[in-house]
Design a protein around this motif. Structure first.
Motif, PDB file in Angstrom:
ATOM      1  N   LEU A 163       0.902   9.852  -7.613  1.00  0.00           N
ATOM      2  CA  LEU A 163      -0.139   9.639  -6.443  1.00  0.00           C
ATOM      3  C   LEU A 163      -0.085  10.997  -5.777  1.00  0.00           C
ATOM      4  O   LEU A 163      -1.057  11.485  -5.514  1.00  0.00           O
ATOM      5  N   CYS A 174     -13.839  11.521   0.054  1.00  0.00           N
ATOM      6  CA  CYS A 174     -13.119  10.506   0.941  1.00  0.00           C
ATOM      7  C   CYS A 174     -12.421   9.494  -0.163  1.00  0.00           C
ATOM      8  O   CYS A 174     -13.108   9.416  -1.218  1.00  0.00           O
ATOM      9  N   ALA A 209       1.278   1.993  -1.316  1.00  0.00           N
ATOM     10  CA  ALA A 209       0.513   3.122  -1.919  1.00  0.00           C
ATOM     11  C   ALA A 209      -1.011   3.480  -1.530  1.00  0.00           C
ATOM     12  O   ALA A 209      -1.326   4.557  -1.110  1.00  0.00           O
ATOM     13  N   ARG A 230       4.814   9.606   0.137  1.00  0.00           N
ATOM     14  CA  ARG A 230       4.975  10.373   1.262  1.00  0.00           C
ATOM     15  C   ARG A 230       3.670  10.013   2.070  1.00  0.00           C
ATOM     16  O   ARG A 230       2.751   9.484   1.469  1.00  0.00           O
ATOM     17  N   ASP A 289      -8.256   3.474   9.635  1.00  0.00           N
ATOM     18  CA  ASP A 289      -6.706   4.236   9.682  1.00  0.00           C
ATOM     19  C   ASP A 289      -5.635   3.516   8.970  1.00  0.00           C
ATOM     20  O   ASP A 289      -5.043   2.425   9.567  1.00  0.00           O
ATOM     21  N   PRO A 290      -5.461   3.834   7.503  1.00  0.00           N
ATOM     22  CA  PRO A 290      -4.890   2.786   6.695  1.00  0.00           C
ATOM     23  C   PRO A 290      -3.374   2.701   7.088  1.00  0.00           C
ATOM     24  O   PRO A 290      -2.821   1.771   6.946  1.00  0.00           O
ATOM     25  N   CYS A 313      -5.043   6.801   1.030  1.00  0.00           N
ATOM     26  CA  CYS A 313      -6.412   6.388   1.334  1.00  0.00           C
ATOM     27  C   CYS A 313      -6.899   6.967   2.929  1.00  0.00           C
ATOM     28  O   CYS A 313      -5.870   7.057   3.632  1.00  0.00           O
ATOM     29  N   ASP A 314      -7.945   7.375   2.679  1.00  0.00           N
ATOM     30  CA  ASP A 314      -8.580   7.802   4.202  1.00  0.00           C
ATOM     31  C   ASP A 314      -8.869   6.526   4.882  1.00  0.00           C
ATOM     32  O   ASP A 314      -9.106   6.448   6.065  1.00  0.00           O
ATOM     33  N   ARG A 315      -9.636   5.492   4.171  1.00  0.00           N
ATOM     34  CA  ARG A 315      -9.919   4.234   4.711  1.00  0.00           C
ATOM     35  C   ARG A 315      -9.719   3.198   3.532  1.00  0.00           C
ATOM     36  O   ARG A 315      -9.612   3.464   2.617  1.00  0.00           O
ATOM     37  N   ARG A 346       0.119  10.316   4.289  1.00  0.00           N
ATOM     38  CA  ARG A 346      -1.251  10.801   3.923  1.00  0.00           C
ATOM     39  C   ARG A 346      -0.950  12.208   4.916  1.00  0.00           C
ATOM     40  O   ARG A 346      -0.810  12.192   6.111  1.00  0.00           O
ATOM     41  N   MET A 371      -1.433   3.398   1.607  1.00  0.00           N
ATOM     42  CA  MET A 371      -1.326   3.961   3.040  1.00  0.00           C
ATOM     43  C   MET A 371      -0.947   5.445   2.761  1.00  0.00           C
ATOM     44  O   MET A 371      -1.543   6.232   3.520  1.00  0.00           O
ATOM     45  N   ALA A 372      -0.518   5.672   1.594  1.00  0.00           N
ATOM     46  CA  ALA A 372      -0.096   6.924   1.232  1.00  0.00           C
ATOM     47  C   ALA A 372      -1.294   7.881   0.771  1.00  0.00           C
ATOM     48  O   ALA A 372      -1.238   9.089   0.951  1.00  0.00           O
ATOM     49  N   LYS A 378      -7.648  15.684  -5.397  1.00  0.00           N
ATOM     50  CA  LYS A 378      -8.660  15.202  -4.508  1.00  0.00           C
ATOM     51  C   LYS A 378      -8.886  16.364  -3.455  1.00  0.00           C
ATOM     52  O   LYS A 378     -10.092  16.884  -3.301  1.00  0.00           O
TER      53      LYS A 378
END
Lengths: 272, 268
Positions: free
Chosen positions: B191, B39, B214, A262, B236-237, B219-221, A264, B216-217, B198
């Motif tokens: 995940l 983060c 994974a 999904r 912006d992953p 991470c913040d950076r 973020r 992209m789903a 988190k």
């Protein structure tokens, strides 16, 4: 005569004897692979995928398992073959690529000596002919500097390189069937793609049929022609690959297909 | 919270040479980044890019050839043991191979209880209550506490590893390919669990992976590594697939199709 199936597995049962009780590990597995076709075998761990491979290769002998059913390779029944002829079939007629390439090679000999030994076991090539074949096959695998690879020991090479060397061996021996049991699971995405590409080459150039075991539906979507889905020792669904992705019948298959990352959630707290 | 300054590392150049005459190979060169509380920084790259070495150095397990790792202001490789001990409990790890990360003879309860026994003085009954809570926190049941690693599936055992990592309420968890050995169904579930932990515990992650989807789903950076260097960074992953950088594009092009109809011809 029409193209005969390369592999036919009929009514394969495997039972283990645990504390005096017979436990069924495989319950009547049927598989057929045509010439040059790739059959994907998917399922969660413990569903019996690797056990099926082991039974086809007759590697379960002497493990105290009760194996019944027919395994027919190019019209020849393997389950009743004696040990020696079966040894000749492994490698020559059935190639094999396992999940962990590090343990598939002997750590104490160079890649070259293992490659040449394997070729000469299954053919009448001289040592120098075998070396030439090996070098050519390695170069075709997109491995740079094949002569350096030949002199290397397994620990000096990456997993992706070792898997491609395994495929190179199969390219030289041209088995009619290749069993690839999770061949890319231990690799990163970039290496995975290279290995899949070389498997595809093996099937297009030599019409080798491939039994491709994977728990990754992406691998199946990329390469397989047909798919068998296993669960708890049984094949619960069997279909042509497009058909399976478009119209999954079994609940478990649908669950596999729906498993996606999904996106973020926005606005997560990340103080900067 | 975490600050990594100009980290470089070479294997084989130290006192123990792998083989005579072999040159030191630079696995990390000039790596710097910062990580804030709450983060998740993704560290992406193909195998051999230096991701895991970076993870080990951040965890204090591998002294770098050059550079600093500052965790809450404490230099992990230039501070006294006593000062580092306080930092250690805030720094945890989950690795790819869930089976080799645990002692096969210990029960799940004992595995999860180990950091608690090391850092907190708890009575036996209190310890049992805490490990039971942790097991439930990661989606297992308190009754699973008496099981041993061989009785768990890979996904379940990775949950035990995650429970051990969060047991002391750490600030940062280094996740080194935590889902790479699992099938997609379990990858998604783990995940989701990591994202939920988190958010609710305010954790930071250093998420090491070769799987761009994974990253992209979760991470913040993201930072992308190639040959020991960070070659691309983004806040912006979700935009990684559109990145123009060659290394990122190579990772992106290795994503497998979701449907056989989306097969593309092999490149080159």
């Amino acid at each position: 005569m029409p193209d005969r199936n390369v592999l036919e597995v009929r009514g394969l049962h495997v039972c283990a004897n645990i504390n005096g009780e017979s436990v069924a590990l495989l319950k009547s597995v049927d598989l057929t692979i045509g010439r040059g076709r790739i059959l994907g075998l998917v399922g969660e761990s413990g569903s019996g995928k690797s056990l099926t491979c082991g039974a086809v290769l007759r590697l379960l002998d002497g493990r105290g398992l009760d194996v019944r059913g027919d395994v027919v390779l190019n019209g020849e029944e393997l389950t009743r073959l004696r040990k020696e002829p079966m040894r000749k079939i492994r490698g020559r007629e059935i190639g094999c690529i396992m999940q962990n390439p590090m343990t598939a090679f002997t750590p104490v000999h160079t890649i070259g000596s293992q490659f040449i030994e394997t070729l000469r076991t299954h053919s009448s090539l001289s040592k120098s002919e075998a070396r030439d074949r090996a070098q050519t096959a390695l170069a075709e695998m997109n491995l740079s500097d094949p002569s350096k690879v030949m002199k290397s020991y397994p620990h000096q090479l990456s997993g992706g390189m070792l898997q491609r060397i395994m495929i190179a061996i199969s390219m030289c021996l041209r088995p009619s069937l290749l069993i690839a049991d999770e061949p890319t699971t231990a690799l990163d995405a970039v290496n995975q793609l290279q290995v899949l590409r070389q498997l595809d080459r093996l099937r297009t150039e030599h019409a080798t049929s491939i039994l491709l075991v994977s728990h990754d539906l992406g691998v199946i979507a990329r390469l397989a022609d047909d798919v068998a889905v296993m669960r708890e020792g049984e094949i619960v669904e069997y279909a042509e690959v497009h058909e399976l992705f478009d119209h999954p019948q079994h609940e478990y298959t649908r669950m596999l297909l729906e498993a996606r990352f999904r996106g973020r959630k926005e606005g997560s707290p990340c103080f900067g | 919270m975490l600050r990594v300054n100009e980290l470089s590392h070479a294997y084989g150049g130290g006192r123990w040479r792998g083989s005579a005459g072999s040159a030191a190979a630079n696995v990390l060169q000039d790596v710097s980044f910062e990580l804030e509380p709450g983060c998740c920084l993704g560290v992406l790259g193909a195998s051999g890019a230096g991701k895991s070495t970076l993870g080990k150095i951040v965890l204090g397990l591998q002294r770098p050839s050059a550079g600093q790792v500052l965790f809450d202001g404490c230099d992990l490789y230039a501070s006294r043991r006593r000062d580092i001990a306080g930092v250690r409990r805030n720094l945890q790890a989950v690795f790819q191979d869930c089976y080799s990360a645990v002692n096969p003879l210990m029960t799940a309860e004992a595995i999860i209880g180990e950091p608690l026994r090391n850092y907190e003085r708890l009575s036996a009954s209190e310890l049992k209550r805490r490990t039971g809570e942790l097991l439930e926190r990661v989606g297992l049941s308190a009754a699973d506490g008496s099981k041993r690693p061989s009785e768990f599936s890979g996904g379940q055992l990775q949950r035990v590893n995650i429970a051990r990592a969060v047991a002391l309420g750490p600030k940062l968890i280094v996740l080194d390919e935590p889902i790479s050995s699992l099938d997609r169904v379990h990858q998604v579930l783990i995940l989701d669990l990591l994202a939920e932990l988190k958010a609710s515990l305010g954790l930071s992650y250093l998420f090491i992976t070769h799987d761009i989807q994974a990253a992209m789903a979760l991470c913040d950076r993201a930072a992308v590594m190639d040959s020991g260097r960070i070659v691309y960074r983004t806040d912006d992953p979700s935009s990684l697939l559109e990145a123009k950088h060659e290394t990122v594009q190579r990772l992106a092009s290795a994503i497998l199709p979701e449907h056989p109809a989306l097969r593309v011809p092999w490149e080159g």
